[in-house]
Design an enzyme around this catalytic site. Structure first.
Site, PDB file in Angstrom:
ATOM      1  N   THR A  51      -3.873  -2.597  -2.918  1.00 10.78           N
ATOM      2  CA  THR A  51      -3.380  -2.275  -1.577  1.00 10.78           C
ATOM      3  C   THR A  51      -1.936  -2.730  -1.447  1.00 10.78           C
ATOM      4  OG1 THR A  51      -4.203  -4.378  -0.695  1.00 10.78           O
ATOM      5  CG2 THR A  51      -5.664  -2.469  -0.522  1.00 10.78           C
ATOM      6  N   SER A  53       1.722  -2.572   1.559  1.00 12.00           N
ATOM      7  CA  SER A  53       2.079  -2.704   2.971  1.00 12.00           C
ATOM      8  C   SER A  53       1.925  -1.401   3.739  1.00 12.00           C
ATOM      9  CB  SER A  53       3.516  -3.214   3.099  1.00 12.00           C
ATOM     10  OG  SER A  53       4.408  -2.389   2.373  1.00 12.00           O
ATOM     11  N   TYR A  54       1.980  -0.271   3.045  1.00 10.24           N
ATOM     12  CA  TYR A  54       1.820   0.992   3.771  1.00 10.24           C
ATOM     13  C   TYR A  54       0.920   1.982   3.032  1.00 10.24           C
ATOM     14  CZ  TYR A  54       5.928   2.004   0.831  1.00 10.24           C
ATOM     15  OH  TYR A  54       6.820   2.123  -0.223  1.00 10.24           O
ATOM     16  N   GLY A  55      -0.006   1.450   2.250  1.00 11.70           N
ATOM     17  CA  GLY A  55      -0.940   2.337   1.578  1.00 11.70           C
ATOM     18  C   GLY A  55      -1.843   1.586   0.619  1.00 11.70           C
ATOM     19  N   ARG A  56      -2.604   2.352  -0.143  1.00  8.11           N
ATOM     20  CA  ARG A  56      -3.503   1.753  -1.131  1.00  8.11           C
ATOM     21  C   ARG A  56      -3.643   2.707  -2.314  1.00  8.11           C
ATOM     22  NH1 ARG A  56      -6.414   3.991   2.949  1.00  8.11           N
ATOM     23  NH2 ARG A  56      -8.256   5.247   2.452  1.00  8.11           N
ATOM     24  N   VAL A  57      -4.137   2.171  -3.414  1.00  3.76           N
ATOM     25  CA  VAL A  57      -4.382   2.973  -4.610  1.00  3.76           C
ATOM     26  C   VAL A  57      -5.875   2.952  -4.893  1.00  3.76           C
ATOM     27  CG1 VAL A  57      -3.901   3.276  -7.063  1.00  3.76           C
ATOM     28  CG2 VAL A  57      -2.105   2.421  -5.540  1.00  3.76           C
ATOM     29  N   LYS A  72      -2.690   7.328  -5.083  1.00  5.89           N
ATOM     30  CA  LYS A  72      -1.898   6.502  -4.169  1.00  5.89           C
ATOM     31  C   LYS A  72      -1.898   7.178  -2.803  1.00  5.89           C
ATOM     32  CE  LYS A  72       2.523   4.016  -4.089  1.00  5.89           C
ATOM     33  NZ  LYS A  72       3.773   3.760  -4.849  1.00  5.89           N
ATOM     34  N   ASP A 166      13.111  -1.841 -10.131  1.00  2.82           N
ATOM     35  CA  ASP A 166      12.058  -2.833  -9.857  1.00  2.82           C
ATOM     36  C   ASP A 166      11.232  -3.098 -11.114  1.00  2.82           C
ATOM     37  OD1 ASP A 166      10.745  -4.671  -8.283  1.00  2.82           O
ATOM     38  OD2 ASP A 166       9.352  -3.221  -7.414  1.00  2.82           O
TER      39      ASP A 166
END
Length: 209
Positions: A51, A53-57, A72, A166
């Site tokens: 999970t 901050s603005y979604g989940r996998v 995603k 990143d």
């Protein structure tokens, strides 16, 4: 000595030819981004893999083929509220245009009224971070093996004017054969020249920054 130099020149020519062809393929897909290549009802959701901050996998299974993927799911409202629209659109456009053995592949993408969906190949080995934490440190041959794959992946990306921004062990997945897949292109961007934005993960910034 002469034979070694000639072999090196030939190998470099092969690399240059590969990168030139790869750039042509990328530019075509970049200029013709795929839209809505699947729908939610084609997938059975099995479990949550992670999970954010603005979604989940989620781990999903394609109902027709039986293949497993990592889906995603990005909440549109949260993406807008957290001002991540540009990053999200960049991520999707980049993922659908790149194609390299050590980069995670986007297989499908679609949206509905509430969410954006990016369906990528499922990499079952998990994050390099977890493996590194378990073993403490990699041997020199292991480190060289992984580093070579990262270098090749970034050589490909940089030849396309793409920057990832990143790179960290959490964003390196290990597949069933033991090879790496670079993932999470949320900060990725196509640029020519320098950028002046500070982004990425603070724990992995160079100390002088």
């Amino acid at each position: 000595m002469g034979n070694a130099a000639a072999k090196k020149d030939t190998e470099q020519e092969t690399v240059n030819e590969f990168l030139a062809k790869a750039r042509g393929d990328f530019l075509y897909r970049w200029g013709n981004p795929a839209q809505n290549t699947a729908s939610s009802d084609q997938f059975e959701r099995l479990k949550t893999l992670g999970t954010g901050s603005y979604g989940r996998v989620m781990l999903v299974r394609h109902r027709e083929t039986g293949n497993h993927y990592a889906m995603k799911i990005l909440d549109k409202q949260k993406v807008v509220r957290l001002k991540q629209v540009e990053h999200t659109l960049n991520e999707k456009r980049i993922l659908q245009a790149i194609n390299f053995p050590f980069l995670v592949k986007l297989q499908f993408s679609f949206k509905d009224n509430s969410n954006l969906y990016l369906v990528m190949e499922y990499v079952p080995g998990g994050e390099m971070f977890s493996h590194l934490r378990r073993v403490g440190r990699f041997s020199e041959p292991q480190a060289c093996f992984y580093a070579a794959q990262v270098v090749l992946a970034f050589q490909y990306l940089h030849s396309l004017d793409l920057i990832h921004r990143d790179l960290k062990p959490e964003n390196l997945l290990i597949d069933q054969q033991g090879y790496l897949q670079v993932t999470d292109f949320g900060f990725a961007k196509r640029v020519k020249g320098r950028t002046w934005t500070l982004c990425g993960t603070p724990e992995y910034l160079a100390p002088e920054i």
